[in-house]
Design an enzyme around this catalytic site. Sequence first.
Site, PDB file in Angstrom:
ATOM      1  CE  LYS A 118      37.674  31.540  33.678  1.00  0.00           C
ATOM      2  NZ  LYS A 118      38.609  32.391  33.676  1.00  0.00           N
TER       3      LYS A 118
HETATM    4  N1  GLU Z   1      39.980  35.284  35.813  1.00  0.00           N
HETATM    5  C1  GLU Z   1      41.244  35.489  35.204  1.00  0.00           C
HETATM    6  C2  GLU Z   1      41.538  35.170  33.677  1.00  0.00           C
HETATM    7  O1  GLU Z   1      40.667  34.577  33.152  1.00  0.00           O
HETATM    8  C3  GLU Z   1      42.576  35.451  36.297  1.00  0.00           C
HETATM    9  C4  GLU Z   1      42.615  33.977  36.687  1.00  0.00           C
HETATM   10  C5  GLU Z   1      43.805  33.875  37.530  1.00  0.00           C
HETATM   11  O2  GLU Z   1      44.468  34.987  38.283  1.00  0.00           O
HETATM   12  O3  GLU Z   1      43.985  32.759  38.288  1.00  0.00           O
HETATM   13  O4  GLU Z   1      42.778  35.078  33.298  1.00  0.00           O
END
Ligand code: GLU
Length: 427
Positions: A118
């Site tokens: 993240k």
């Molecule tokens: N930001 C989204 C989540 O928290 C998607 C992450 C992604 O698709 O890599 O799941």
Amino acid sequence: MSGQSTTPVDSQDEEPASALETARRQLDNAAAHVDIDPNIVERLKHPAQVHEVTIPLERDDGTLEAFTGYRAQHDSVRGPYKGGLRFHPEVSRDECVGLSMWMTWKCAVMDLPFGGAKGGVVANPKALSDDEVERLTRRFAQEIRPVVGPTKDIPAPDMGTDAQTMSWFMDAYSMQEGETVPGVVTGKPPVVGGSHGREEAPGRSVALVTREVCDYYGLGLDGTTIAVQGYGSVGANAAELLDEWGASVVAVSDVNGAAYDPDGLDIGSIPAHSERPEAVTEVADNVIPNDELLGLDVDVLIPAAVGNAITADNVDDVDADIVVEGANGPTTAVADRRLAERDIPVVPDILANAGGVTVSYFEWLQDINRRSWSPERVNEELETEMLAAFDRVQEEVDARDLSWREAAYVVALSRVAAAHEKRGVWP
Ligand code: GLU
């Protein structure tokens, strides 16, 4: 990171100080239910790497402002790092690390060949012009370029970022690589290698999981009452589908307040955030404050706005029979325990909103194969994956009398631990 202490067990009545503390506490709780080498648990409490960069941004007035960006990469034992990028004033190192841990479990519970990451920039995109956001995104892409890539780490949208942001990121990365590399990010617009259905996918998975969990507790969706906190992409898409499938969505909210109708709202008349931002209270006949939405006597409450929405302070007001987490981390650790004590099941984020990363995986496959899938195929395969994951978690709920969160963690942690055991640690 090493040497930092983790939360002692006797502080369980106190709220963890950060997403990282919450994630570590959840890991400890889950590890107690899995036959797992404690050395692997120790490793999983720490990210593999956290990258911090400075992003110089030339503002429209010609002044220069320096922003801080992060990319936390937690674990890649099952495949490349995967997870969103958020642009938000509260982004911090610890938040990125905690959220990267959740991505590891989310990908594992869905059995996707990805690890967890993240990242984000400490910035309020609402206070920047579109041109400034574009420059910020491109320079951030340049700064983290050495550590991302289709087989290394694949960012995606999250709070404050969207398909356009991913398109700029992909373009900046591709320009520097000298070739178009669509697989470096997911959540792009379909015209540049994005997948159909990706934008709706987190909301769709929340709706599917709500349908399944209602069925598990003997409720048909028909007439089931639902309150949705947050009317962004996740909340609006979940509300729309649940309404279409016969549920009675009685309340939805945005930052200004909630629209409420005990007989069910006309969801089609409430514009989604992408059409007209924060318009829920403008179009509603009957408006109630946001904290009243959390206390409505409904069958299902879906917190789909921000993290830490259900806390020690308001959890006793919750009057729903079931909670399905649409946002990442909407229930604090103490609130989670209180809900468990009151026998209110909470279906966790790492299962409920995992449709986003699942369709990201489909997008990545489409990019590698240079071949796009139809919207029908995406939705069908998403449903198949969601039902398989739900059933697997339900097996653990039934077999071991665990909460839904514990069960989802057990499934995820067992898969991650098995991979670590086979690969071994290279000391
Ligand atoms: N930001 C989204 C989540 O928290 C998607 C992450 C992604 O698709 O890599 O799941």
